[in-house]
Design a protein around this motif. Structure first.
Motif, PDB file in Angstrom:
ATOM      1  N   TRP A  36       0.911   6.582  -0.093  1.00 53.40           N
ATOM      2  CA  TRP A  36       0.014   5.431  -0.035  1.00 53.40           C
ATOM      3  C   TRP A  36       0.360   4.637   1.220  1.00 53.40           C
ATOM      4  O   TRP A  36       1.529   4.328   1.462  1.00 53.40           O
ATOM      5  CB  TRP A  36       0.167   4.535  -1.254  1.00 53.40           C
ATOM      6  N   PHE A  37      -0.661   4.326   1.998  1.00 53.29           N
ATOM      7  CA  PHE A  37      -0.539   3.501   3.191  1.00 53.29           C
ATOM      8  C   PHE A  37      -1.404   2.267   2.998  1.00 53.29           C
ATOM      9  O   PHE A  37      -2.285   2.240   2.135  1.00 53.29           O
ATOM     10  CB  PHE A  37      -1.015   4.265   4.425  1.00 53.29           C
ATOM     11  N   ARG A  38      -1.173   1.252   3.828  1.00 52.56           N
ATOM     12  CA  ARG A  38      -2.043   0.089   3.807  1.00 52.56           C
ATOM     13  C   ARG A  38      -2.233  -0.445   5.215  1.00 52.56           C
ATOM     14  O   ARG A  38      -1.368  -0.284   6.083  1.00 52.56           O
ATOM     15  CB  ARG A  38      -1.497  -0.997   2.886  1.00 52.56           C
ATOM     16  N   GLN A  39      -3.393  -1.067   5.396  1.00 49.46           N
ATOM     17  CA  GLN A  39      -3.725  -1.629   6.702  1.00 49.46           C
ATOM     18  C   GLN A  39      -4.376  -2.978   6.509  1.00 49.46           C
ATOM     19  O   GLN A  39      -5.451  -3.081   5.917  1.00 49.46           O
ATOM     20  CB  GLN A  39      -4.662  -0.695   7.465  1.00 49.46           C
ATOM     21  N   GLU A  44      -1.363  -2.363  12.098  1.00 49.80           N
ATOM     22  CA  GLU A  44      -1.301  -0.910  12.010  1.00 49.80           C
ATOM     23  C   GLU A  44      -1.371  -0.464  10.551  1.00 49.80           C
ATOM     24  O   GLU A  44      -1.090  -1.240   9.629  1.00 49.80           O
ATOM     25  CB  GLU A  44       0.014  -0.413  12.631  1.00 49.80           C
ATOM     26  N   ARG A  45      -1.709   0.808  10.353  1.00 49.11           N
ATOM     27  CA  ARG A  45      -1.679   1.404   9.028  1.00 49.11           C
ATOM     28  C   ARG A  45      -0.254   1.883   8.773  1.00 49.11           C
ATOM     29  O   ARG A  45       0.257   2.764   9.472  1.00 49.11           O
ATOM     30  CB  ARG A  45      -2.659   2.574   8.931  1.00 49.11           C
ATOM     31  N   ASP A  46       0.387   1.301   7.788  1.00 48.09           N
ATOM     32  CA  ASP A  46       1.799   1.556   7.534  1.00 48.09           C
ATOM     33  C   ASP A  46       2.032   2.174   6.157  1.00 48.09           C
ATOM     34  O   ASP A  46       1.286   1.919   5.214  1.00 48.09           O
ATOM     35  CB  ASP A  46       2.606   0.255   7.626  1.00 48.09           C
ATOM     36  N   ILE A  47       3.109   2.918   6.057  1.00 42.78           N
ATOM     37  CA  ILE A  47       3.490   3.534   4.794  1.00 42.78           C
ATOM     38  C   ILE A  47       3.889   2.467   3.784  1.00 42.78           C
ATOM     39  O   ILE A  47       4.524   1.461   4.132  1.00 42.78           O
ATOM     40  CB  ILE A  47       4.649   4.526   5.005  1.00 42.78           C
ATOM     41  N   VAL A  48       3.480   2.666   2.546  1.00 39.96           N
ATOM     42  CA  VAL A  48       3.885   1.808   1.437  1.00 39.96           C
ATOM     43  C   VAL A  48       4.831   2.584   0.528  1.00 39.96           C
ATOM     44  O   VAL A  48       5.910   2.106   0.182  1.00 39.96           O
ATOM     45  CB  VAL A  48       2.664   1.326   0.627  1.00 39.96           C
ATOM     46  N   ALA A  49       4.408   3.784   0.134  1.00 38.91           N
ATOM     47  CA  ALA A  49       5.203   4.597  -0.775  1.00 38.91           C
ATOM     48  C   ALA A  49       4.807   6.055  -0.595  1.00 38.91           C
ATOM     49  O   ALA A  49       3.685   6.357  -0.173  1.00 38.91           O
ATOM     50  CB  ALA A  49       4.998   4.168  -2.220  1.00 38.91           C
ATOM     51  N   ASP A  90       0.353  -8.715   0.385  1.00 34.58           N
ATOM     52  CA  ASP A  90      -0.001  -7.339   0.007  1.00 34.58           C
ATOM     53  C   ASP A  90      -1.485  -7.057   0.254  1.00 34.58           C
ATOM     54  O   ASP A  90      -1.928  -5.917   0.100  1.00 34.58           O
ATOM     55  CB  ASP A  90       0.305  -7.087  -1.474  1.00 34.58           C
ATOM     56  N   THR A  91      -2.239  -8.066   0.624  1.00 29.54           N
ATOM     57  CA  THR A  91      -3.664  -7.901   0.894  1.00 29.54           C
ATOM     58  C   THR A  91      -3.886  -6.920   2.035  1.00 29.54           C
ATOM     59  O   THR A  91      -3.321  -7.087   3.128  1.00 29.54           O
ATOM     60  CB  THR A  91      -4.310  -9.254   1.227  1.00 29.54           C
ATOM     61  N   ALA A  92      -4.674  -5.888   1.778  1.00 33.13           N
ATOM     62  CA  ALA A  92      -4.916  -4.847   2.775  1.00 33.13           C
ATOM     63  C   ALA A  92      -5.887  -3.830   2.194  1.00 33.13           C
ATOM     64  O   ALA A  92      -6.187  -3.857   0.991  1.00 33.13           O
ATOM     65  CB  ALA A  92      -3.615  -4.148   3.166  1.00 33.13           C
ATOM     66  N   VAL A  93      -6.336  -2.936   3.037  1.00 33.79           N
ATOM     67  CA  VAL A  93      -7.006  -1.728   2.567  1.00 33.79           C
ATOM     68  C   VAL A  93      -5.923  -0.691   2.313  1.00 33.79           C
ATOM     69  O   VAL A  93      -5.092  -0.427   3.195  1.00 33.79           O
ATOM     70  CB  VAL A  93      -8.035  -1.214   3.577  1.00 33.79           C
ATOM     71  N   TYR A  94      -5.932  -0.114   1.127  1.00 28.65           N
ATOM     72  CA  TYR A  94      -4.928   0.874   0.746  1.00 28.65           C
ATOM     73  C   TYR A  94      -5.536   2.277   0.824  1.00 28.65           C
ATOM     74  O   TYR A  94      -6.622   2.516   0.290  1.00 28.65           O
ATOM     75  CB  TYR A  94      -4.419   0.585  -0.667  1.00 28.65           C
ATOM     76  N   GLY A 119     -10.148   4.735   1.442  1.00 31.62           N
ATOM     77  CA  GLY A 119      -9.514   3.422   1.323  1.00 31.62           C
ATOM     78  C   GLY A 119     -10.122   2.574   0.223  1.00 31.62           C
ATOM     79  O   GLY A 119     -11.303   2.710  -0.116  1.00 31.62           O
ATOM     80  N   THR A 120      -9.309   1.690  -0.329  1.00 31.71           N
ATOM     81  CA  THR A 120      -9.763   0.740  -1.335  1.00 31.71           C
ATOM     82  C   THR A 120      -9.154  -0.618  -1.029  1.00 31.71           C
ATOM     83  O   THR A 120      -7.967  -0.722  -0.703  1.00 31.71           O
ATOM     84  CB  THR A 120      -9.402   1.217  -2.761  1.00 31.71           C
ATOM     85  N   GLN A 121      -9.968  -1.658  -1.104  1.00 27.66           N
ATOM     86  CA  GLN A 121      -9.536  -3.009  -0.726  1.00 27.66           C
ATOM     87  C   GLN A 121      -8.743  -3.650  -1.859  1.00 27.66           C
ATOM     88  O   GLN A 121      -9.183  -3.656  -3.016  1.00 27.66           O
ATOM     89  CB  GLN A 121     -10.739  -3.876  -0.391  1.00 27.66           C
ATOM     90  N   VAL A 122      -7.604  -4.200  -1.503  1.00 30.36           N
ATOM     91  CA  VAL A 122      -6.802  -5.011  -2.419  1.00 30.36           C
ATOM     92  C   VAL A 122      -6.680  -6.401  -1.804  1.00 30.36           C
ATOM     93  O   VAL A 122      -6.213  -6.539  -0.671  1.00 30.36           O
ATOM     94  CB  VAL A 122      -5.403  -4.408  -2.646  1.00 30.36           C
ATOM     95  N   THR A 123      -7.112  -7.413  -2.550  1.00 34.01           N
ATOM     96  CA  THR A 123      -7.041  -8.789  -2.087  1.00 34.01           C
ATOM     97  C   THR A 123      -6.266  -9.615  -3.100  1.00 34.01           C
ATOM     98  O   THR A 123      -6.607  -9.625  -4.283  1.00 34.01           O
ATOM     99  CB  THR A 123      -8.436  -9.386  -1.886  1.00 34.01           C
ATOM    100  N   VAL A 124      -5.208 -10.268  -2.633  1.00 34.11           N
ATOM    101  CA  VAL A 124      -4.363 -11.089  -3.499  1.00 34.11           C
ATOM    102  C   VAL A 124      -4.525 -12.541  -3.078  1.00 34.11           C
ATOM    103  O   VAL A 124      -4.196 -12.907  -1.944  1.00 34.11           O
ATOM    104  CB  VAL A 124      -2.891 -10.660  -3.410  1.00 34.11           C
ATOM    105  N   SER A 125      -5.014 -13.353  -3.976  1.00 30.35           N
ATOM    106  CA  SER A 125      -5.229 -14.766  -3.669  1.00 30.35           C
ATOM    107  C   SER A 125      -4.005 -15.587  -4.072  1.00 30.35           C
ATOM    108  O   SER A 125      -3.316 -15.267  -5.032  1.00 30.35           O
ATOM    109  CB  SER A 125      -6.463 -15.279  -4.405  1.00 30.35           C
ATOM    110  N   SER A 126      -3.786 -16.654  -3.326  1.00 33.87           N
ATOM    111  CA  SER A 126      -2.619 -17.497  -3.597  1.00 33.87           C
ATOM    112  C   SER A 126      -2.945 -18.609  -4.571  1.00 33.87           C
ATOM    113  O   SER A 126      -4.087 -18.821  -4.932  1.00 33.87           O
ATOM    114  CB  SER A 126      -2.098 -18.085  -2.291  1.00 33.87           C
TER     115      SER A 126
END
Length: 126
Positions: A36-39, A44-49, A90-94, A119-126
């Motif tokens: 799993w990567f996220r951008q 940049e698109r980086d490794i998550v796991a 953690d907000t990014a496209v995964y 890709g799938t969008q993950v949005t975390v609100s504060s």
């Protein structure tokens, strides 16, 4: 050839949880290492796991250790990313990705992955 389709993204409040799924086509899924990567915007698109073909070895970037869990079900041709205690950062496209490298060695490189989902969008609100 492997086709990957992610699902499970969405909007969640900080501290919440999401589980991403990546469904793969093809009988060779079980022989691939998965990641799993996220951008995030402008980054940049980086490794998550990452997880080995058998699920026996995993890798996590430091920022998600203890919060995220990668797993796979080879019978269902699916890899998962359970995300707990989510933070706004953690907000990014995964993206789900597959590699012919069956094991996880060191820090997985984006260049090592041959197949990508949309890709799938993950949005975390504060």
């Amino acid at each position: 050839q492997v086709q990957l389709i992610e699902s499970g993204g969405g909007l969640v409040q900080a501290g919440g949880s999401l589980r991403l799924s990546c469904a793969a086509s093809g009988r060779t899924f079980r022989s691939y290492g998965m990641g799993w990567f996220r951008q995030a915007p402008g980054k940049e698109r980086d490794i998550v796991a990452a997880i080995s073909w058998s699920g026996g070895s995993t890798y996590y970037v430091d920022s998600v250790k203890g919060r995220f869990t990668i797993s796979r079900d080879n019978a269902k041709n699916t890899v998962y990313l359970q995300m707990n205690s989510l933070k706004p950062e953690d907000t990014a496209v995964y993206y789900c990705a597959g590699t012919v490298a069956r094991t996880v060695v060191g820090v997985p490189s984006r260049a090592a992955y041959d197949y990508w989902g949309q890709g799938t969008q993950v949005t975390v609100s504060s």
